[in-house]
Design an enzyme around this catalytic site. Sequence first.
Site, mmCIF file in Angstrom:
data_model
loop_
_atom_site.group_PDB
_atom_site.id
_atom_site.type_symbol
_atom_site.label_atom_id
_atom_site.label_comp_id
_atom_site.label_asym_id
_atom_site.label_seq_id
_atom_site.Cartn_x
_atom_site.Cartn_y
_atom_site.Cartn_z
ATOM 1 N N ARG A 113 0.855 -1.190 0.000
ATOM 2 C CA ARG A 113 0.000 0.000 0.000
ATOM 3 C C ARG A 113 0.891 1.241 0.000
ATOM 4 N NH1 ARG A 113 -3.464 -2.727 -1.629
ATOM 5 N NH2 ARG A 113 -5.438 -3.278 -0.627
ATOM 6 N N HIS A 155 -0.896 0.325 -9.928
ATOM 7 C CA HIS A 155 -1.580 -0.633 -9.038
ATOM 8 C C HIS A 155 -2.092 -1.846 -9.835
ATOM 9 C CE1 HIS A 155 -3.792 -0.858 -4.932
ATOM 10 N NE2 HIS A 155 -3.577 -2.082 -5.406
HETATM 11 C C1 GLV Z 1 -5.162 -4.981 -4.269
HETATM 12 O O1 GLV Z 1 -4.419 -4.124 -3.925
HETATM 13 C C2 GLV Z 1 -5.876 -5.831 -3.358
HETATM 14 O O2 GLV Z 1 -5.883 -5.566 -2.148
HETATM 15 O O3 GLV Z 1 -6.477 -6.796 -3.847
#
Ligand code: GLV
Length: 306
Positions: A221, A269
């Site tokens: 994160r 991401h």
């Molecule tokens: C992605 O970051 C997830 O938590 O699946």
Amino acid sequence: MSLLVAVTGRNNEKLIAKLQSLLPNEQVVEWGKDVTTCEVEFVLAWNPPSDLWKRLPNLKAISSYGAGVDTLLAQPELPDVPVARIVDPNLAVSMSEYVLHAIGHFKLRFNQYLNNKNELLWKPRRVKAGNKVGILGLGQLGKQVAVKLKDLGYEVSGWSNSPKTIAGVSCFSGEKELTTMLESLDYVVCLLPLTENTQGILNKSLFDKLPQGAVLINVARGDHLNEADLLSALESGQLAGAALDVFSTEPLPATHPFWQQQNILLTPHVSAVTSVETASEQVAQNYHRVKQGQAIHHAVNQKVGY
Ligand code: GLV
């Protein structure tokens, strides 16, 4: 009883169709459409609006649409119901591929060859020495990434909150052992859950414990990272580079200095994207369990945050 999909910031057409095909006799509704909120007993959520929860008086369970639950658990008005996450073996495969690629980007000097190409520069160099990789976080994903890298011949260590044992991987736990592990690493990979204890853990104090020229890979994160400390560590050469897939603010604002850093590999991401198929199957199964008054699968411990 109905299932509400409150997954924001993406097109949910395929997800809703898949869920509806798995739950043919149930109402699958999407947040923002015409929803009879008192019928909703199960919510599938990703970045849901914070005022959602007070409108759902009959809510019995929530599932995150991802492996992480940190943003859900951080919602101040989250009702006191069980929360599940998605556990998908394929996520560990794509995460391992991402981490391996990120290591190779720096180890094989692709970062330099990308620039050399722009300048028509033919400049072969030896691969960067060092194959010691440390994984912070040995949960579902961390453990499998550690094993895959070990199988490929990397010297792998891992650090977790509670002691773990993984064949062929040197396991460390606790504050003191973290320092011991960091001291020898060429690559440090963050796969920790985001909790009060891990927020900001990727900071100057941690970077200073690494050998000079190590590489940071953050696939957990954005809030694990102190961004200013990373920029200083790259500037001073304490870190040779960083691969970042997650950011405190996503999408990363156009004015953010990370975009301009040649030694940051930056991706939007994508290291372990939830599969519509797997997530739908797990959610449909949990929906049935709730309907039958059974405990949901893959429930998280909301006190510890994962
Ligand atoms: C992605 O970051 C997830 O938590 O699946």
